[in-house]
Design an enzyme around this catalytic site. Structure first.
Site, PDB file in Angstrom:
ATOM      1  N   ARG A  53       0.809  -1.228   0.000  1.00 43.42           N
ATOM      2  CA  ARG A  53       0.000   0.000   0.000  1.00 43.42           C
ATOM      3  C   ARG A  53       0.839   1.275   0.000  1.00 43.42           C
ATOM      4  O   ARG A  53       0.347   2.346   0.352  1.00 43.42           O
ATOM      5  CB  ARG A  53      -1.003   0.000   1.166  1.00 43.42           C
ATOM      6  CG  ARG A  53      -2.010  -1.156   1.093  1.00 43.42           C
ATOM      7  CD  ARG A  53      -3.025  -1.075   2.220  1.00 43.42           C
ATOM      8  NE  ARG A  53      -4.021  -2.114   2.089  1.00 43.42           N
ATOM      9  CZ  ARG A  53      -3.903  -3.336   2.619  1.00 43.42           C
ATOM     10  NH1 ARG A  53      -2.822  -3.635   3.309  1.00 43.42           N
ATOM     11  NH2 ARG A  53      -4.848  -4.226   2.447  1.00 43.42           N
TER      12      ARG A  53
ATOM     13  N   LYS B 296       2.749  10.900 -12.078  1.00 45.77           N
ATOM     14  CA  LYS B 296       1.869  10.022 -12.844  1.00 45.77           C
ATOM     15  C   LYS B 296       2.556   8.662 -13.013  1.00 45.77           C
ATOM     16  O   LYS B 296       3.685   8.586 -13.501  1.00 45.77           O
ATOM     17  CB  LYS B 296       1.569  10.605 -14.219  1.00 45.77           C
ATOM     18  CG  LYS B 296       0.498  11.659 -14.236  1.00 45.77           C
ATOM     19  CD  LYS B 296       0.158  12.027 -15.673  1.00 45.77           C
ATOM     20  CE  LYS B 296      -0.988  12.998 -15.766  1.00 45.77           C
ATOM     21  NZ  LYS B 296      -1.330  13.317 -17.176  1.00 45.77           N
TER      22      LYS B 296
ATOM     23  N   GLU C 234       8.698  16.466 -26.217  1.00 46.41           N
ATOM     24  CA  GLU C 234       8.140  16.879 -24.938  1.00 46.41           C
ATOM     25  C   GLU C 234       8.703  18.229 -24.493  1.00 46.41           C
ATOM     26  O   GLU C 234       8.071  18.937 -23.712  1.00 46.41           O
ATOM     27  CB  GLU C 234       8.402  15.812 -23.874  1.00 46.41           C
ATOM     28  CG  GLU C 234       7.654  14.502 -24.103  1.00 46.41           C
ATOM     29  CD  GLU C 234       6.166  14.583 -23.775  1.00 46.41           C
ATOM     30  OE1 GLU C 234       5.667  15.691 -23.480  1.00 46.41           O
ATOM     31  OE2 GLU C 234       5.497  13.536 -23.818  1.00 46.41           O
TER      32      GLU C 234
ATOM     33  N   LYS D 245       6.690  22.410 -15.875  1.00 42.49           N
ATOM     34  CA  LYS D 245       5.870  21.284 -15.414  1.00 42.49           C
ATOM     35  C   LYS D 245       5.682  21.332 -13.901  1.00 42.49           C
ATOM     36  O   LYS D 245       4.585  21.066 -13.403  1.00 42.49           O
ATOM     37  CB  LYS D 245       6.494  19.950 -15.823  1.00 42.49           C
ATOM     38  CG  LYS D 245       5.613  18.780 -15.397  1.00 42.49           C
ATOM     39  CD  LYS D 245       5.830  17.521 -16.169  1.00 42.49           C
ATOM     40  CE  LYS D 245       4.752  16.502 -15.817  1.00 42.49           C
ATOM     41  NZ  LYS D 245       4.927  15.226 -16.539  1.00 42.49           N
TER      42      LYS D 245
ATOM     43  N   GLU E  12      -4.680  16.530 -12.077  1.00 37.82           N
ATOM     44  CA  GLU E  12      -5.253  16.812 -13.393  1.00 37.82           C
ATOM     45  C   GLU E  12      -6.761  17.045 -13.345  1.00 37.82           C
ATOM     46  O   GLU E  12      -7.532  16.503 -14.143  1.00 37.82           O
ATOM     47  CB  GLU E  12      -4.912  15.694 -14.386  1.00 37.82           C
ATOM     48  CG  GLU E  12      -4.946  16.144 -15.838  1.00 37.82           C
ATOM     49  CD  GLU E  12      -4.314  15.136 -16.793  1.00 37.82           C
ATOM     50  OE1 GLU E  12      -5.023  14.702 -17.702  1.00 37.82           O
ATOM     51  OE2 GLU E  12      -3.135  14.803 -16.619  1.00 37.82           O
TER      52      GLU E  12
ATOM     53  N   ARG F 216      -3.633  20.940 -15.350  1.00 37.09           N
ATOM     54  CA  ARG F 216      -2.569  20.008 -15.721  1.00 37.09           C
ATOM     55  C   ARG F 216      -2.813  19.336 -17.063  1.00 37.09           C
ATOM     56  O   ARG F 216      -1.871  18.904 -17.731  1.00 37.09           O
ATOM     57  CB  ARG F 216      -2.376  18.958 -14.619  1.00 37.09           C
ATOM     58  CG  ARG F 216      -1.202  18.029 -14.885  1.00 37.09           C
ATOM     59  CD  ARG F 216      -0.869  17.148 -13.699  1.00 37.09           C
ATOM     60  NE  ARG F 216       0.216  16.238 -14.038  1.00 37.09           N
ATOM     61  CZ  ARG F 216       0.829  15.442 -13.177  1.00 37.09           C
ATOM     62  NH1 ARG F 216       0.468  15.437 -11.905  1.00 37.09           N
ATOM     63  NH2 ARG F 216       1.794  14.637 -13.570  1.00 37.09           N
TER      64      ARG F 216
ATOM     65  N   ASN G  86      -0.749  17.799 -21.881  1.00 39.42           N
ATOM     66  CA  ASN G  86      -0.987  16.727 -22.848  1.00 39.42           C
ATOM     67  C   ASN G  86      -1.175  17.248 -24.267  1.00 39.42           C
ATOM     68  O   ASN G  86      -1.767  16.556 -25.109  1.00 39.42           O
ATOM     69  CB  ASN G  86      -2.214  15.898 -22.436  1.00 39.42           C
ATOM     70  CG  ASN G  86      -1.967  15.113 -21.171  1.00 39.42           C
ATOM     71  OD1 ASN G  86      -0.928  14.464 -21.020  1.00 39.42           O
ATOM     72  ND2 ASN G  86      -2.899  15.180 -20.241  1.00 39.42           N
TER      73      ASN G  86
ATOM     74  N   HIS H 200      -0.949  14.893 -27.226  1.00 38.67           N
ATOM     75  CA  HIS H 200      -0.994  13.524 -26.723  1.00 38.67           C
ATOM     76  C   HIS H 200      -2.258  12.760 -27.119  1.00 38.67           C
ATOM     77  O   HIS H 200      -2.214  11.541 -27.260  1.00 38.67           O
ATOM     78  CB  HIS H 200      -0.841  13.519 -25.202  1.00 38.67           C
ATOM     79  CG  HIS H 200       0.539  13.846 -24.730  1.00 38.67           C
ATOM     80  ND1 HIS H 200       1.175  15.032 -25.048  1.00 38.67           N
ATOM     81  CD2 HIS H 200       1.411  13.157 -23.954  1.00 38.67           C
ATOM     82  CE1 HIS H 200       2.374  15.044 -24.481  1.00 38.67           C
ATOM     83  NE2 HIS H 200       2.543  13.920 -23.824  1.00 38.67           N
TER      84      HIS H 200
ATOM     85  N   HIS I 228      -1.350   9.418 -28.641  1.00 39.46           N
ATOM     86  CA  HIS I 228      -1.698   8.151 -28.006  1.00 39.46           C
ATOM     87  C   HIS I 228      -2.499   7.257 -28.950  1.00 39.46           C
ATOM     88  O   HIS I 228      -2.363   6.026 -28.931  1.00 39.46           O
ATOM     89  CB  HIS I 228      -2.498   8.404 -26.729  1.00 39.46           C
ATOM     90  CG  HIS I 228      -1.668   8.913 -25.590  1.00 39.46           C
ATOM     91  ND1 HIS I 228      -2.225   9.319 -24.394  1.00 39.46           N
ATOM     92  CD2 HIS I 228      -0.336   9.088 -25.453  1.00 39.46           C
ATOM     93  CE1 HIS I 228      -1.259   9.720 -23.578  1.00 39.46           C
ATOM     94  NE2 HIS I 228      -0.105   9.592 -24.204  1.00 39.46           N
TER      95      HIS I 228
ATOM     96  N   HIS J 212       6.912   7.175 -27.970  1.00 34.52           N
ATOM     97  CA  HIS J 212       5.925   8.116 -27.438  1.00 34.52           C
ATOM     98  C   HIS J 212       6.154   9.529 -27.973  1.00 34.52           C
ATOM     99  O   HIS J 212       5.220  10.206 -28.408  1.00 34.52           O
ATOM    100  CB  HIS J 212       5.981   8.117 -25.909  1.00 34.52           C
ATOM    101  CG  HIS J 212       5.122   9.151 -25.267  1.00 34.52           C
ATOM    102  ND1 HIS J 212       3.743   9.133 -25.353  1.00 34.52           N
ATOM    103  CD2 HIS J 212       5.435  10.260 -24.541  1.00 34.52           C
ATOM    104  CE1 HIS J 212       3.245  10.164 -24.712  1.00 34.52           C
ATOM    105  NE2 HIS J 212       4.251  10.868 -24.207  1.00 34.52           N
TER     106      HIS J 212
END
Length: 381
Positions: free
Chosen positions: A131, A153, A195, A237, A247, A251, A255, A258, A262, A275
């Site tokens: 956990r 993330k 990026e 960032k 997000e 935030r 992207n 993206h 993606h 990517h």
């Protein structure tokens, strides 16, 4: 602010990400990896586990292990297969297998030594094991240094969507050793530049101007240029994440490119396009959609496209293996994390230096996809 940054001549810089009791430093310099002092701020623990992959392990694992040896009673290593195609449950379980086999408890800290795939999976494992155990990001690719290692993330891919299974879980420290970029293939350097480029249109056109003037130096891995580019990218960032950690709104602008990118990655099969390559083409597509909605002019789209091309990135989207190419894109984009009730929401440029998240009519998106995709788009190794 960026003009002031250019006057700084130090060879090491620390950016702090402000998240209250989850705040942490991001250290940027060359030749950090083998220095024990680099990791002095790491959490106290009985043992450390380095998670890396088959490509990075022979290059840098021994340096990191030596730096950690005096701090932890035991230092173990888990080596994963390399590549986006392995960012899945099966590979994630290899981390858990290693932790359990070594009898690791809550007094264990994980070190993610590698690119974005290693960082994402190590962070997800750290968030899940018992956990939650602490972890440290040690990114070794340009893309991971300027993006995925910062902000917490963590995720793995699902065949129907990229990064759809994961958690927000912040590292204790991020160590960006610029010397590790010397071993990158040129294709990986270009992927990282995607990026970096995105930060200009969404937040800082002065930085975009600087990138236009220094893109060749960045491609050649000039250390001074890399320090400036990594630093400014991380500053932007860190500021955004500090305002919107999970997000809920702001935030999402990170992207940019993206949603289209993606879709290319998922549609082509993970690992066929890097990517950053998907993001490069995706930014061009998002810019065209911004123009079609009247948010930017053609001159801006051409300027952005030219910089992406100079970075060595594709500027045309891939044609997916489907009878209806635009329909295939739309299907993948409907499972994007920004989609709401099946409505695709795009990060668009609402004037240079400012991003907005909004929907667009399917017919218009189809037209952009048809315009921006070309049969036989190649990716150079």
């Amino acid at each position: 602010m960026f003009a002031e940054m250019l006057a700084v001549t130090e060879t090491c810089h620390t950016v702090h990400i402000d998240l209250g009791d989850r705040s942490y430093p991001i250290v940027i310099a060359a030749d950090l990896l083998g220095q024990a002092a680099t990791f002095a701020a790491c959490p106290d623990a009985a043992q450390a586990v380095i998670v890396t992959n088959t490509t990075v392990q022979p290059l840098y694992a021994a340096q990191l292990q030596a730096a950690l040896a005096g701090k932890y009673r035991q230092v173990h290593t888990v080596v994963l297969p390399d590549g986006e195609a392995h960012k899945d449950w099966q590979t994630l379980n290899l981390i858990f297998d290693g932790l359990l086999q070594q009898g690791c408890d809550r007094k264990t800290v994980l070190f993610a030594l590698g690119g974005g795939v290693v960082g994402d999976m190590t962070g997800f494992a750290a968030a899940s094991y018992m956990r939650g155990v602490p972890f440290v990001q040690v990114p070794t690719t340009l893309l991971s240094q300027v993006d995925s290692s910062v902000g917490g993330k963590t995720a793995i891919n699902h065949p129907l969507g990229k990064n759809m299974i994961g958690a927000f879980y912040q590292p204790q420290l991020v160590v960006c050793d610029l010397a590790t970029l010397d071993s990158l293939p040129q294709r990986e350097v270009a992927a990282g530049l995607a990026e970096i480029i995105k930060y200009g249109p969404i937040a800082d056109m002065a930085f975009f101007d600087w990138l236009e003037a220094h893109i060749d130096a960045l491609r050649q891995r000039d250390r001074t240029a890399l320090l400036q580019a990594v630093r400014r990218s991380v500053e932007i960032k860190a500021w955004v994440v500090g305002q919107d950690e999970k997000e809920a709104g702001l935030r999402a602008v990170l992207n940019f490119g993206h949603t289209f990118g993606h879709a290319i990655e998922a549609g082509m099969g993970y690992g066929n396009w890097l990517h950053g390559e998907g993001v490069g083409a995706g930014m061009v597509m998002a810019a065209h959609l911004s123009q079609a909605l009247g948010l930017v002019d053609a001159a801006f789209v051409q300027r952005l496209t030219r910089l992406i091309e100079r970075a060595g990135l594709p500027t045309r989207g891939a044609v997916l293996d489907a009878a209806d190419n635009a329909g295939a894109y739309l299907a993948h984009m409907r499972v994007d994390k920004k989609a709401e009730a099946g409505e695709i929401r795009f990060v668009l440029i609402d004037g240079p230096g400012k991003a907005v998240v909004r929907a667009a009519p399917d017919a218009l998106v189809r037209r952009v996809i048809d315009t921006c995709c070309a049969q036989g788009v190649g990716i150079q190794a």
